[in-house]
Design a protein around this motif. Structure first.
Motif, PDB file in Angstrom:
ATOM      1  N   SER A 115       0.833  -1.175   0.000  1.00  0.00           N
ATOM      2  CA  SER A 115       0.000   0.000   0.000  1.00  0.00           C
ATOM      3  C   SER A 115       0.880   1.242   0.000  1.00  0.00           C
ATOM      4  O   SER A 115       1.948   1.266   0.591  1.00  0.00           O
ATOM      5  CB  SER A 115      -0.914  -0.011   1.220  1.00  0.00           C
ATOM      6  OG  SER A 115      -1.580   1.214   1.342  1.00  0.00           O
ATOM      7  N   LEU A 116       0.409   2.265  -0.651  1.00  0.00           N
ATOM      8  CA  LEU A 116       1.139   3.521  -0.671  1.00  0.00           C
ATOM      9  C   LEU A 116       0.851   4.378   0.548  1.00  0.00           C
ATOM     10  O   LEU A 116       1.559   5.331   0.835  1.00  0.00           O
ATOM     11  CB  LEU A 116       0.788   4.305  -1.938  1.00  0.00           C
ATOM     12  CG  LEU A 116       1.142   3.629  -3.256  1.00  0.00           C
ATOM     13  CD1 LEU A 116       0.643   4.450  -4.425  1.00  0.00           C
ATOM     14  CD2 LEU A 116       2.633   3.398  -3.363  1.00  0.00           C
ATOM     15  N   VAL A 117      -0.213   4.038   1.300  1.00  0.00           N
ATOM     16  CA  VAL A 117      -0.625   4.844   2.444  1.00  0.00           C
ATOM     17  C   VAL A 117      -0.002   4.348   3.740  1.00  0.00           C
ATOM     18  O   VAL A 117       0.417   5.132   4.578  1.00  0.00           O
ATOM     19  CB  VAL A 117      -2.174   4.860   2.548  1.00  0.00           C
ATOM     20  CG1 VAL A 117      -2.619   5.707   3.718  1.00  0.00           C
ATOM     21  CG2 VAL A 117      -2.787   5.368   1.262  1.00  0.00           C
ATOM     22  N   VAL A 118       0.065   3.002   3.925  1.00  0.00           N
ATOM     23  CA  VAL A 118       0.609   2.436   5.160  1.00  0.00           C
ATOM     24  C   VAL A 118       1.809   1.550   4.827  1.00  0.00           C
ATOM     25  O   VAL A 118       1.933   1.028   3.730  1.00  0.00           O
ATOM     26  CB  VAL A 118      -0.459   1.613   5.929  1.00  0.00           C
ATOM     27  CG1 VAL A 118      -1.585   2.506   6.407  1.00  0.00           C
ATOM     28  CG2 VAL A 118      -1.006   0.491   5.086  1.00  0.00           C
ATOM     29  N   ASN A 119       2.698   1.366   5.820  1.00  0.00           N
ATOM     30  CA  ASN A 119       3.866   0.508   5.618  1.00  0.00           C
ATOM     31  C   ASN A 119       3.532  -0.942   5.969  1.00  0.00           C
ATOM     32  O   ASN A 119       2.374  -1.276   6.235  1.00  0.00           O
ATOM     33  CB  ASN A 119       5.055   1.030   6.430  1.00  0.00           C
ATOM     34  CG  ASN A 119       4.780   1.058   7.918  1.00  0.00           C
ATOM     35  OD1 ASN A 119       3.825   0.459   8.399  1.00  0.00           O
ATOM     36  ND2 ASN A 119       5.623   1.770   8.651  1.00  0.00           N
ATOM     37  N   GLY A 171       1.566  -1.660   9.112  1.00  0.00           N
ATOM     38  CA  GLY A 171       0.230  -1.110   9.194  1.00  0.00           C
ATOM     39  C   GLY A 171       0.167   0.318   9.697  1.00  0.00           C
ATOM     40  O   GLY A 171      -0.908   0.849   9.923  1.00  0.00           O
ATOM     41  N   GLU A 172       1.326   0.949   9.889  1.00  0.00           N
ATOM     42  CA  GLU A 172       1.394   2.328  10.354  1.00  0.00           C
ATOM     43  C   GLU A 172       1.406   3.283   9.159  1.00  0.00           C
ATOM     44  O   GLU A 172       1.882   2.917   8.086  1.00  0.00           O
ATOM     45  CB  GLU A 172       2.658   2.533  11.186  1.00  0.00           C
ATOM     46  CG  GLU A 172       2.729   1.614  12.394  1.00  0.00           C
ATOM     47  CD  GLU A 172       4.120   1.594  13.014  1.00  0.00           C
ATOM     48  OE1 GLU A 172       5.045   2.203  12.438  1.00  0.00           O
ATOM     49  OE2 GLU A 172       4.272   0.956  14.058  1.00  0.00           O
ATOM     50  N   PRO A 173       0.903   4.487   9.335  1.00  0.00           N
ATOM     51  CA  PRO A 173       0.942   5.460   8.221  1.00  0.00           C
ATOM     52  C   PRO A 173       2.382   5.786   7.826  1.00  0.00           C
ATOM     53  O   PRO A 173       3.270   5.863   8.670  1.00  0.00           O
ATOM     54  CB  PRO A 173       0.248   6.697   8.792  1.00  0.00           C
ATOM     55  CG  PRO A 173      -0.503   6.227   9.980  1.00  0.00           C
ATOM     56  CD  PRO A 173       0.197   5.008  10.497  1.00  0.00           C
ATOM     57  N   ARG A 174       2.605   5.934   6.535  1.00  0.00           N
ATOM     58  CA  ARG A 174       3.948   6.235   6.039  1.00  0.00           C
ATOM     59  C   ARG A 174       4.334   7.672   6.360  1.00  0.00           C
ATOM     60  O   ARG A 174       3.515   8.572   6.297  1.00  0.00           O
ATOM     61  CB  ARG A 174       4.030   6.030   4.532  1.00  0.00           C
ATOM     62  CG  ARG A 174       3.875   4.587   4.126  1.00  0.00           C
ATOM     63  CD  ARG A 174       4.155   4.446   2.639  1.00  0.00           C
ATOM     64  NE  ARG A 174       3.973   3.085   2.204  1.00  0.00           N
ATOM     65  CZ  ARG A 174       4.925   2.155   2.228  1.00  0.00           C
ATOM     66  NH1 ARG A 174       6.127   2.466   2.647  1.00  0.00           N
ATOM     67  NH2 ARG A 174       4.675   0.932   1.829  1.00  0.00           N
ATOM     68  N   LYS A 175       5.626   7.866   6.677  1.00  0.00           N
ATOM     69  CA  LYS A 175       6.129   9.195   6.993  1.00  0.00           C
ATOM     70  C   LYS A 175       6.548   9.943   5.740  1.00  0.00           C
ATOM     71  O   LYS A 175       6.411  11.150   5.645  1.00  0.00           O
ATOM     72  CB  LYS A 175       7.302   9.082   7.953  1.00  0.00           C
ATOM     73  CG  LYS A 175       6.888   8.575   9.319  1.00  0.00           C
ATOM     74  CD  LYS A 175       8.072   8.536  10.259  1.00  0.00           C
ATOM     75  CE  LYS A 175       7.643   8.100  11.629  1.00  0.00           C
ATOM     76  NZ  LYS A 175       7.488   6.670  11.768  1.00  0.00           N
ATOM     77  N   GLU A 176       7.108   9.218   4.748  1.00  0.00           N
ATOM     78  CA  GLU A 176       7.522   9.856   3.510  1.00  0.00           C
ATOM     79  C   GLU A 176       6.835   9.198   2.320  1.00  0.00           C
ATOM     80  O   GLU A 176       6.325   8.090   2.425  1.00  0.00           O
ATOM     81  CB  GLU A 176       9.048   9.809   3.331  1.00  0.00           C
ATOM     82  CG  GLU A 176       9.605   8.428   3.161  1.00  0.00           C
ATOM     83  CD  GLU A 176      10.194   7.865   4.452  1.00  0.00           C
ATOM     84  OE1 GLU A 176      10.569   6.696   4.421  1.00  0.00           O
ATOM     85  OE2 GLU A 176      10.254   8.549   5.468  1.00  0.00           O
ATOM     86  N   LYS A 177       6.855   9.890   1.203  1.00  0.00           N
ATOM     87  CA  LYS A 177       6.192   9.416  -0.011  1.00  0.00           C
ATOM     88  C   LYS A 177       6.974   8.251  -0.616  1.00  0.00           C
ATOM     89  O   LYS A 177       8.208   8.225  -0.570  1.00  0.00           O
ATOM     90  CB  LYS A 177       6.117  10.573  -1.008  1.00  0.00           C
ATOM     91  CG  LYS A 177       5.284  10.287  -2.205  1.00  0.00           C
ATOM     92  CD  LYS A 177       5.155  11.523  -3.082  1.00  0.00           C
ATOM     93  CE  LYS A 177       4.309  11.201  -4.285  1.00  0.00           C
ATOM     94  NZ  LYS A 177       4.138  12.357  -5.148  1.00  0.00           N
ATOM     95  N   VAL A 178       6.277   7.280  -1.189  1.00  0.00           N
ATOM     96  CA  VAL A 178       6.899   6.118  -1.804  1.00  0.00           C
ATOM     97  C   VAL A 178       7.389   6.503  -3.195  1.00  0.00           C
ATOM     98  O   VAL A 178       6.639   7.062  -3.998  1.00  0.00           O
ATOM     99  CB  VAL A 178       5.893   4.948  -1.903  1.00  0.00           C
ATOM    100  CG1 VAL A 178       6.517   3.768  -2.618  1.00  0.00           C
ATOM    101  CG2 VAL A 178       5.423   4.544  -0.535  1.00  0.00           C
ATOM    102  N   LYS A 179       8.675   6.208  -3.474  1.00  0.00           N
ATOM    103  CA  LYS A 179       9.230   6.477  -4.798  1.00  0.00           C
ATOM    104  C   LYS A 179       9.042   5.231  -5.657  1.00  0.00           C
ATOM    105  O   LYS A 179       9.541   4.164  -5.313  1.00  0.00           O
ATOM    106  CB  LYS A 179      10.712   6.818  -4.686  1.00  0.00           C
ATOM    107  CG  LYS A 179      10.977   8.176  -4.055  1.00  0.00           C
ATOM    108  CD  LYS A 179      12.448   8.451  -3.895  1.00  0.00           C
ATOM    109  CE  LYS A 179      13.127   8.484  -5.232  1.00  0.00           C
ATOM    110  NZ  LYS A 179      14.552   8.823  -5.144  1.00  0.00           N
TER     111      LYS A 179
END
Length: 160
Positions: A1-5, A8-16
């Protein structure tokens, strides 16, 4: 997912996203005009993946020579494989002489599925006049010009 790692936690930086998923291959520059005499002028959706079925791949994708002794000549071989469905041509733009790099190969067309060997030779020389602590880094991208794109082969070395 692009939103969570993965936890299952929200991502801190944008996925490249890798360049292959963005529609182009890594270390390549597409040509402006592509002439393909075999393809003709057919515009169908089945040919939308034609770019993925043409071109060359390097084995290995980059050359890291490590620490080299000044005044010596070193050589390594890189395989350029045609992964397309048609024969393809290429030519190598030789690096400038101050890099100490030279590429030796046999010119000519490469049939689909076949490969050619590029021998990369480096004469280890220190070009800078300033004191760098006894270690100078050589970093150059060798350009391979094909019919559809310009491929870049990174070559890295440290000269002692």
């Amino acid at each position: 997912s692009l939103v969570v790692n993965a936890a299952g936690e929200p991502r801190k930086e944008k996925v490249k996203l890798p360049s292959s998923l963005r529609g182009r291959r890594p270390n390549s520059i597409p040509n402006k005009k592509i002439e393909d005499p075999v393809a003709g002028r057919v515009n169908t959706s089945s040919l939308a993946t034609r770019q993925l079925l043409s071109g060359f791949h390097f084995i290995p994708p980059r050359v890291v020579l490590g620490v080299l002794k000044e005044g010596c000549t070193y050589a390594t071989t890189v395989i350029l494989k045609n992964v397309g469905v048609n024969f393809a041509r290429f030519r190598v733009k030789q690096p400038p002489p101050h890099t100490g790099l030279r590429v030796m190969y046999t010119p000519g067309p490469v049939a689909a599925g076949l490969q050619v060997e590029l021998e990369i030779e480096i004469f280890a020389m220190v070009t800078g006049g300033e004191d760098t602590g006894g270690l100078e880094e050589v970093s150059h991208d060798i350009e391979i010009l094909t019919e559809t794109e310009t491929l870049l082969l990174p070559v890295r070395a440290n000269i002692l």
